[in-house]
Design a protein around this motif. Structure first.
Motif, short mmCIF file in Angstrom:
data_model
loop_
_atom_site.label_atom_id
_atom_site.label_comp_id
_atom_site.label_asym_id
_atom_site.label_seq_id
_atom_site.Cartn_x
_atom_site.Cartn_y
_atom_site.Cartn_z
N LEU A 276 40.48 35.48 39.77
CA LEU A 276 41.04 35.32 38.43
C LEU A 276 39.94 35.21 37.38
O LEU A 276 40.08 35.76 36.28
CB LEU A 276 41.95 34.09 38.38
N ASP A 277 38.84 34.54 37.70
CA ASP A 277 37.71 34.47 36.76
C ASP A 277 37.13 35.86 36.53
O ASP A 277 36.76 36.20 35.39
CB ASP A 277 36.63 33.55 37.31
N THR A 278 37.06 36.66 37.58
CA THR A 278 36.52 38.02 37.44
C THR A 278 37.43 38.87 36.58
O THR A 278 36.97 39.66 35.74
CB THR A 278 36.35 38.67 38.82
N ILE A 279 38.75 38.74 36.76
CA ILE A 279 39.70 39.50 35.93
C ILE A 279 39.54 39.12 34.46
O ILE A 279 39.54 39.99 33.57
CB ILE A 279 41.14 39.25 36.40
N ASN A 280 39.38 37.84 34.18
CA ASN A 280 39.15 37.40 32.80
C ASN A 280 37.88 38.03 32.23
O ASN A 280 37.87 38.50 31.08
CB ASN A 280 39.02 35.87 32.76
N GLU A 281 36.83 38.06 33.02
CA GLU A 281 35.57 38.66 32.58
C GLU A 281 35.76 40.15 32.30
O GLU A 281 35.27 40.68 31.30
CB GLU A 281 34.51 38.46 33.66
#
Length: 260
Positions: free
Chosen positions: A232-237
């Motif tokens: 999820l952090d990667t998707i936000n990035e």
């Protein structure tokens, strides 16, 4: 070449020219997806509150082994779970989980939909050995529709699109009755993975107005695997990168239309 666009603080506009958005996770095969219908029923139970409709798609996958010069064709079933209007969906097969939307409102909603499927898949199938994560935003900018919405009789493409994305080599063409498509793919100066941009003027049919397509695919692929815990952090990035790049294409009238 390396992407090095300026990072822009994410803003939610009142409307956008998005035609589709996708978040896709690819993983090594989970055979139970294909061979145990009871597990698909369990998966549906966990996502049905958000995606009550269900259908199957028969798809054919083709893969090439360059080192052997061989081609493999595999028929498989996609399980599609969608909302009542068929505007948002989760797609699951033994190699892929994808959240797709044709009615994008904001990234939090898209991430929430994907996470719904990811958590359900982990609960039903256990560990997921992922090797690729991608986020794709396809923008279709229609000059005729925007002219009507803004109450402006005539708009030029330069009113909507930054000139950098409209420039012809040596200005040998004035873009009248012209189709073109460019593709740029590279890694990022400050970020993991790669980004591919496809953009250009397209006319799908002589009787239809042309439109400008701005198609951004941000992804990371690692043969030794990706951490599911940071998905999820990667998707936000990735959505931050997509938003920042989209800001480079907006001219004044497109931004005005999005804010209206």
């Amino acid at each position: 070449m390396t992407w090095s666009f300026e990072k822009i603080k994410h803003t939610v506009f009142n409307r956008n020219p998005l035609d589709s958005t996708d978040v896709e996770l690819r993983f090594h095969p989970i055979v139970r997806v294909a061979q145990r219908p009871s597990d698909i029923a369990l998966f549906q139970d966990k996502v049905r509150d958000m995606f009550p409709k269900y259908r199957q798609n028969n798809v054919r996958g083709v893969s090439f082994a360059a080192d052997k010069g061989s081609m493999t064709v595999q028929d498989e079933i996609e399980h599609v779970f969608s909302d009542v209007l068929n505007r948002n969906s989760l797609v699951l097969n033994q190699n892929t989980l994808r959240a797709s939307s044709q009615d994008h409102q904001n990234r939090n909603e898209l991430i929430s939909q994907f996470n719904k499927g990811l958590v359900a898949a982990q609960n039903v199938f256990g560990g997921i050995n992922a090797f690729r994560l991608g986020v794709r935003y396809v923008n279709i900018i229609n000059k005729t529709e925007i002219s009507k919405d803004l109450g402006v009789e005539t708009l030029e493409w330069e009113d909507l699109i930054s000139g950098e994305f409209l420039r012809m080599p040596h200005e040998i063409n004035d873009k009248t009755n012209t189709n073109f498509m460019m593709e740029i793919g590279s890694n990022l100066q400050n970020g993991d993975g790669e980004l591919t941009l496809r953009y250009g003027l397209i006319q799908n049919h002589p009787q239809l107005p042309d439109h400008f397509r701005f198609d951004i695919d941000r992804y990371v692929q690692k043969d030794d695997g990706l951490s599911i815990n940071t998905t999820l952090d990667t998707i936000n990035e990735f959505t931050d990168d997509i938003y920042s790049l989209f800001n480079t294409v907006m001219a004044d009238k497109l931004k005005q239309w999005m804010e209206q």
